[in-house]
Scaffold this active site. Structure first.
Site, PDB file in Angstrom:
ATOM      1  N   ASN A   9       0.876  -1.184   0.000  1.00 49.63           N
ATOM      2  CA  ASN A   9       0.000   0.000   0.000  1.00 49.63           C
ATOM      3  C   ASN A   9       0.907   1.226   0.000  1.00 49.63           C
ATOM      4  OD1 ASN A   9      -1.839   2.004   0.457  1.00 49.63           O
ATOM      5  ND2 ASN A   9      -2.379   1.356   2.534  1.00 49.63           N
ATOM      6  N   TRP A  10       0.989   1.878  -1.152  1.00 46.62           N
ATOM      7  CA  TRP A  10       1.947   2.976  -1.287  1.00 46.62           C
ATOM      8  C   TRP A  10       1.390   4.302  -0.776  1.00 46.62           C
ATOM      9  CZ3 TRP A  10       3.554   0.981  -6.850  1.00 46.62           C
ATOM     10  CH2 TRP A  10       4.277  -0.203  -6.682  1.00 46.62           C
ATOM     11  N   LYS A  11       0.164   4.319  -0.355  1.00 46.33           N
ATOM     12  CA  LYS A  11      -0.439   5.511   0.254  1.00 46.33           C
ATOM     13  C   LYS A  11      -0.160   6.757  -0.614  1.00 46.33           C
ATOM     14  CE  LYS A  11      -0.083   3.207   4.694  1.00 46.33           C
ATOM     15  NZ  LYS A  11       0.180   3.271   6.117  1.00 46.33           N
ATOM     16  N   HIS A  94      -9.443   1.482   5.842  1.00 54.98           N
ATOM     17  CA  HIS A  94      -8.088   1.661   6.386  1.00 54.98           C
ATOM     18  C   HIS A  94      -8.142   2.647   7.555  1.00 54.98           C
ATOM     19  CE1 HIS A  94      -3.887   2.718   6.764  1.00 54.98           C
ATOM     20  NE2 HIS A  94      -3.616   1.600   6.120  1.00 54.98           N
ATOM     21  N   GLU A  96      -6.256   4.976   8.410  1.00 56.35           N
ATOM     22  CA  GLU A  96      -5.997   6.380   8.067  1.00 56.35           C
ATOM     23  C   GLU A  96      -7.253   7.041   7.501  1.00 56.35           C
ATOM     24  OE1 GLU A  96      -2.491   5.634   5.731  1.00 56.35           O
ATOM     25  OE2 GLU A  96      -1.448   5.085   7.576  1.00 56.35           O
ATOM     26  N   GLU A 166      -5.192  -4.713  11.200  1.00 56.71           N
ATOM     27  CA  GLU A 166      -4.142  -3.704  11.319  1.00 56.71           C
ATOM     28  C   GLU A 166      -4.311  -2.931  12.615  1.00 56.71           C
ATOM     29  OE1 GLU A 166      -2.389  -2.741   7.226  1.00 56.71           O
ATOM     30  OE2 GLU A 166      -4.023  -1.359   7.562  1.00 56.71           O
ATOM     31  N   GLY A 172       2.801   2.261  10.802  1.00 57.04           N
ATOM     32  CA  GLY A 172       3.769   3.340  10.574  1.00 57.04           C
ATOM     33  C   GLY A 172       4.563   3.718  11.813  1.00 57.04           C
ATOM     34  N   SER A 212       3.723  -2.182  10.513  1.00 59.29           N
ATOM     35  CA  SER A 212       5.177  -2.289  10.674  1.00 59.29           C
ATOM     36  C   SER A 212       5.737  -3.654  10.281  1.00 59.29           C
ATOM     37  CB  SER A 212       5.591  -1.897  12.092  1.00 59.29           C
ATOM     38  OG  SER A 212       5.238  -0.544  12.326  1.00 59.29           O
ATOM     39  N   GLY A 233       2.829  -1.080   4.343  1.00 64.43           N
ATOM     40  CA  GLY A 233       2.944   0.323   3.970  1.00 64.43           C
ATOM     41  C   GLY A 233       4.406   0.683   3.763  1.00 64.43           C
ATOM     42  N   GLY A 234       5.023   1.231   4.797  1.00 68.92           N
ATOM     43  CA  GLY A 234       6.394   1.760   4.726  1.00 68.92           C
ATOM     44  C   GLY A 234       7.385   0.867   3.993  1.00 68.92           C
TER      45      GLY A 234
HETATM   46  P1  PGA Z   1       2.990   0.223   7.738  1.00 68.61           P
HETATM   47  O1  PGA Z   1       1.517   0.460   7.168  1.00 68.61           O
HETATM   48  O2  PGA Z   1       3.502  -1.065   7.118  1.00 68.61           O
HETATM   49  O3  PGA Z   1       3.776   1.416   7.289  1.00 68.61           O
HETATM   50  O4  PGA Z   1       2.882   0.103   9.217  1.00 68.61           O
HETATM   51  C1  PGA Z   1       0.608  -0.593   7.055  1.00 68.61           C
HETATM   52  C2  PGA Z   1      -0.691  -0.102   6.457  1.00 68.61           C
HETATM   53  O5  PGA Z   1      -1.085   1.029   6.725  1.00 68.61           O
HETATM   54  O6  PGA Z   1      -1.332  -0.828   5.689  1.00 68.61           O
END
Ligand code: PGA
Length: 252
Positions: A9-11, A94, A96, A166, A172, A212, A233-234
């Site tokens: 997930n490149w956000k 999600h 966020e 999650e 993050g 993470s 994500g990251g």
């Molecule tokens: P993260 O994000 O790997 O940076 O913790 C995960 C996500 O939001 O799907």
């Protein structure tokens, strides 16, 4: 036997050139057929991503969509637009979106309904906050989020659903849930699916972990029996790290 699913997930990261760099590198790599890899670039890069990956098994997924088909919703994107460029899967719920963009369970329910009704697949995210976890209220918190699905969605629609646990405190932050904490939650969710539907369905639904995930912890977390892959994500923003996570579930 459930396949492993690894999703990047490149956000709101990566411009056109940077997105192409990641996609071109991924397109050159191979892994066993049992691993299902998906990437979620930003909206402006979706169509280009489809083109770059047209001969690859990697699926391009949208990060979000609106709950109406079309209309006066400045800045929004609908399932109809996504489907017109052959995007058939979308992330919904999600954390966020829930926290930064004030998406309530009500809004999420509408998104789930329009997506499933129009034969889109969804990656449905759920997870407790740090406060919930500190008060040992994580089960109540995730039950409330999962009710959005389990109260409404008929058994025949579940082949369109991937779940992603999650924990918000792990997203993050660099602090992942321990493999046992994650496995415990996944096992609980699977038991809920058995209770609300049946065992056969519960054995077939992929439940991913996100928060993470990185090369140093992916092998241990993703080898747990009820964890079917990761939403990353990251670490998915760096090609070597993302590929190394894919490799960590590759038995070849
Ligand atoms: P993260 O994000 O790997 O940076 O913790 C995960 C996500 O939001 O799907």
């Amino acid at each position: 036997m459930r396949k492993k699913v690894i999703i990047g997930n490149w956000k709101m990261n990566k411009n056109k050139e940077e997105t192409e760099y990641l996609l071109n590198n991924l397109a050159k790599k191979t892994w066993e057929k049992e691993i299902n890899v998906k990437v979620c670039p930003s909206y402006v890069n979706l169509e280009n991503a489809q083109n770059i990956l047209k001969n690859s098994s990697i699926e391009v997924v949208a990060q979000n969509m609106h709950y109406e088909k079309e209309g006066a919703y400045t800045g929004e994107i609908s399932y109809k637009m996504l489907k017109s460029i052959n995007i058939n899967t979308v992330i919904i719920g999600h954390s966020e979106r829930r926290t930064l963009f004030c998406e309530t369970d009500e809004i999420i329910k509408k998104k789930v309904n329009i997506a499933l009704k129009n034969n889109m697949n969804i990656i449905f995210c759920f997870g407790e906050s740090l406060e919930d976890r500190k008060k040992e209220k994580q089960i109540d918190a995730i039950n409330k989020q999962l009710d959005v699905l389990m109260d409404d969605v008929g058994i025949n629609k579940w082949n369109q659903i991937i779940l992603a646990y999650e924990p918000v405190w792990a997203i993050g932050t660099g602090i992942n849930a321990t493999p046992d904490q994650a496995q415990q939650m996944h096992k609980y969710v699977r038991a809920q699916i058995t209770k609300r539907y049946n065992q056969e369905l519960s054995n077939s639904v992929p439940i991913l972990y996100g928060g993470s995930l990185k090369p140093s912890n992916s092998k241990e977390i993703l080898s747990k029996p009820d964890i079917d892959g990761g939403l990353i994500g990251g670490a998915s923003l760096n090609f070597d790290d993302f590929f190394s996570i894919i490799r960590s579930v590759d038995k070849k």
